[in-house]
Design a protein around this motif. Sequence first.
Motif, PDB file in Angstrom:
ATOM      1  N   GLY A  66       0.789  -1.221   0.000  1.00  0.00           N
ATOM      2  CA  GLY A  66       0.000   0.000   0.000  1.00  0.00           C
ATOM      3  C   GLY A  66       0.822   1.272   0.000  1.00  0.00           C
ATOM      4  N   TRP A  67       2.149   1.154   0.053  1.00  0.00           N
ATOM      5  CA  TRP A  67       3.016   2.319  -0.123  1.00  0.00           C
ATOM      6  C   TRP A  67       2.650   3.053  -1.414  1.00  0.00           C
ATOM      7  CZ3 TRP A  67       7.351   3.606   3.086  1.00  0.00           C
ATOM      8  CH2 TRP A  67       8.198   4.579   2.583  1.00  0.00           C
ATOM      9  N   VAL A  68       2.223   2.276  -2.420  1.00  0.00           N
ATOM     10  CA  VAL A  68       1.902   2.856  -3.724  1.00  0.00           C
ATOM     11  C   VAL A  68       0.620   3.690  -3.668  1.00  0.00           C
ATOM     12  CG1 VAL A  68       0.462   1.012  -4.683  1.00  0.00           C
ATOM     13  CG2 VAL A  68       2.057   2.229  -6.176  1.00  0.00           C
ATOM     14  N   CYS A  69      -0.124   3.561  -2.568  1.00  0.00           N
ATOM     15  CA  CYS A  69      -1.359   4.329  -2.394  1.00  0.00           C
ATOM     16  C   CYS A  69      -1.121   5.643  -1.646  1.00  0.00           C
ATOM     17  CB  CYS A  69      -2.393   3.505  -1.628  1.00  0.00           C
ATOM     18  SG  CYS A  69      -2.869   1.966  -2.429  1.00  0.00           S
ATOM     19  N   ALA A  96       4.895   4.598  -7.750  1.00  0.00           N
ATOM     20  CA  ALA A  96       3.772   4.501  -8.689  1.00  0.00           C
ATOM     21  C   ALA A  96       4.257   4.631 -10.133  1.00  0.00           C
ATOM     22  CB  ALA A  96       2.725   5.567  -8.371  1.00  0.00           C
ATOM     23  N   GLU A  97       5.250   5.486 -10.363  1.00  0.00           N
ATOM     24  CA  GLU A  97       5.781   5.666 -11.712  1.00  0.00           C
ATOM     25  C   GLU A  97       6.556   4.441 -12.194  1.00  0.00           C
ATOM     26  OE1 GLU A  97       8.056   9.217 -11.299  1.00  0.00           O
ATOM     27  OE2 GLU A  97       6.284  10.544 -11.286  1.00  0.00           O
ATOM     28  N   LEU A  98       7.106   3.659 -11.251  1.00  0.00           N
ATOM     29  CA  LEU A  98       7.884   2.473 -11.606  1.00  0.00           C
ATOM     30  C   LEU A  98       7.030   1.225 -11.825  1.00  0.00           C
ATOM     31  CD1 LEU A  98      11.049   2.540  -9.298  1.00  0.00           C
ATOM     32  CD2 LEU A  98      10.936   2.893 -11.761  1.00  0.00           C
ATOM     33  N   VAL A  99       5.855   1.208 -11.228  1.00  0.00           N
ATOM     34  CA  VAL A  99       5.026  -0.004 -11.255  1.00  0.00           C
ATOM     35  C   VAL A  99       4.798  -0.557 -12.671  1.00  0.00           C
ATOM     36  CG1 VAL A  99       2.622  -0.738 -10.922  1.00  0.00           C
ATOM     37  CG2 VAL A  99       3.918   0.209  -9.016  1.00  0.00           C
ATOM     38  N   PRO A 100       4.545   0.276 -13.670  1.00  0.00           N
ATOM     39  CA  PRO A 100       4.336  -0.287 -15.013  1.00  0.00           C
ATOM     40  C   PRO A 100       5.584  -0.971 -15.585  1.00  0.00           C
ATOM     41  CG  PRO A 100       3.406   1.919 -14.873  1.00  0.00           C
ATOM     42  CD  PRO A 100       4.233   1.720 -13.639  1.00  0.00           C
ATOM     43  N   ALA A 101       6.756  -0.676 -15.036  1.00  0.00           N
ATOM     44  CA  ALA A 101       7.990  -1.268 -15.550  1.00  0.00           C
ATOM     45  C   ALA A 101       8.255  -2.670 -15.010  1.00  0.00           C
ATOM     46  CB  ALA A 101       9.185  -0.364 -15.217  1.00  0.00           C
ATOM     47  N   ILE A 102       7.473  -3.115 -14.047  1.00  0.00           N
ATOM     48  CA  ILE A 102       7.671  -4.455 -13.480  1.00  0.00           C
ATOM     49  C   ILE A 102       7.070  -5.483 -14.439  1.00  0.00           C
ATOM     50  CG2 ILE A 102       7.198  -5.984 -11.534  1.00  0.00           C
ATOM     51  CD1 ILE A 102       6.871  -3.469  -9.790  1.00  0.00           C
ATOM     52  N   PRO A 103       7.862  -6.424 -14.937  1.00  0.00           N
ATOM     53  CA  PRO A 103       7.310  -7.435 -15.846  1.00  0.00           C
ATOM     54  C   PRO A 103       6.172  -8.211 -15.184  1.00  0.00           C
ATOM     55  CG  PRO A 103       9.705  -7.499 -15.855  1.00  0.00           C
ATOM     56  CD  PRO A 103       9.307  -6.586 -14.739  1.00  0.00           C
ATOM     57  N   ALA A 104       5.193  -8.582 -15.971  1.00  0.00           N
ATOM     58  CA  ALA A 104       4.010  -9.253 -15.424  1.00  0.00           C
ATOM     59  C   ALA A 104       4.375 -10.471 -14.589  1.00  0.00           C
ATOM     60  CB  ALA A 104       3.077  -9.655 -16.563  1.00  0.00           C
ATOM     61  N   ALA A 110      -4.791   0.029 -12.035  1.00  0.00           N
ATOM     62  CA  ALA A 110      -4.980   1.310 -12.711  1.00  0.00           C
ATOM     63  C   ALA A 110      -3.651   1.860 -13.231  1.00  0.00           C
ATOM     64  CB  ALA A 110      -5.637   2.308 -11.761  1.00  0.00           C
ATOM     65  N   LEU A 111      -2.611   1.732 -12.417  1.00  0.00           N
ATOM     66  CA  LEU A 111      -1.297   2.229 -12.822  1.00  0.00           C
ATOM     67  C   LEU A 111      -0.743   1.460 -14.016  1.00  0.00           C
ATOM     68  CD1 LEU A 111       0.311   2.713  -9.303  1.00  0.00           C
ATOM     69  CD2 LEU A 111      -0.235   4.542 -10.926  1.00  0.00           C
ATOM     70  N   ARG A 112      -1.105   0.183 -14.120  1.00  0.00           N
ATOM     71  CA  ARG A 112      -0.579  -0.671 -15.186  1.00  0.00           C
ATOM     72  C   ARG A 112      -1.521  -0.762 -16.393  1.00  0.00           C
ATOM     73  NH1 ARG A 112       3.527  -4.203 -13.772  1.00  0.00           N
ATOM     74  NH2 ARG A 112       2.674  -5.861 -15.086  1.00  0.00           N
ATOM     75  N   GLY A 113      -2.684  -0.120 -16.308  1.00  0.00           N
ATOM     76  CA  GLY A 113      -3.630  -0.182 -17.411  1.00  0.00           C
ATOM     77  C   GLY A 113      -4.279  -1.542 -17.557  1.00  0.00           C
TER      78      GLY A 113
END
Length: 266
Positions: free
Chosen positions: A182-185, A194-202, A243-246
């Motif tokens: 929940g740090w990302v919240c 939050a800006e890095l989250v989309p860069a984490i491979p699935a 939401a951050l990852r679409g």
Amino acid sequence: MSTTQWADIGVNLGDKQFRGDADAVLERAREAGVTRMLLTGTSVAESRQALTLCRDYPGRGLRATAGIHPHNARFFDDDALAELAGLLDEPEVTAAGEMGLDFNRDFSPRPDQEKAFEAQLAQAAERGLPVFLHQRDAHDRFLPLLKAWRDKLPAAVVHCFTDGRRALYDYLDLDCHIGITGWVCDERRGKALAELVPAIPAARLLVETDAPYLLPRDLPEPPPVKRRNEPCLLPWIGRRLAALRGETPEALAALTFANSAVFLGD
């Protein structure tokens, strides 16, 4: 009850904040669709407690870790290592840790932290167990210690990741899972994460509450029971991640649930 299944890979259910109402906590988790939980051991005593909780609540999807957190490394000795060995041999204990380095607070001297970390990595490698890792403000020392053992370990998760881009890619290069809380919240501290989250491979993403800590700051009123974090709030964190990852929350739940099975060797 939710039909979407979630896996919370970091729950401190043995914490004193949960004494007296673990039944209710687990029931709220079940109703929220959280059907797999990894209970964190941060000392010999808390690792024993995590194992006991797994046995007290069969059929709830509970598993345990056994380890000594860097904050407790000053208590690490040969007797503690031997006790951990016995716990790691129990079938309900499916990962070693919480282990690592924390140079933010230095509750234990850094040489003690490094000694405990290396010994636990060796112990996990000997047993072929995945490791549950803690790193805070210690990346430059943590990385080479982990790298020396990574090829001998089936899996590793950097729990409660809050570091920067370089650290993220260093861990991904070692084929580590990344645990997001929940740090990302948190709109104050969590913006960079939050800006890095989309860069984490699935295939590397895992989600956790670290309950009772890290209560998401963006929860609506009224506040949760006792103003503590709980596994039932994992879907809230998951929706933020999605939401951050679409992605849809359902897709992210399925993805991270499957990843937890890979991490735990299920």
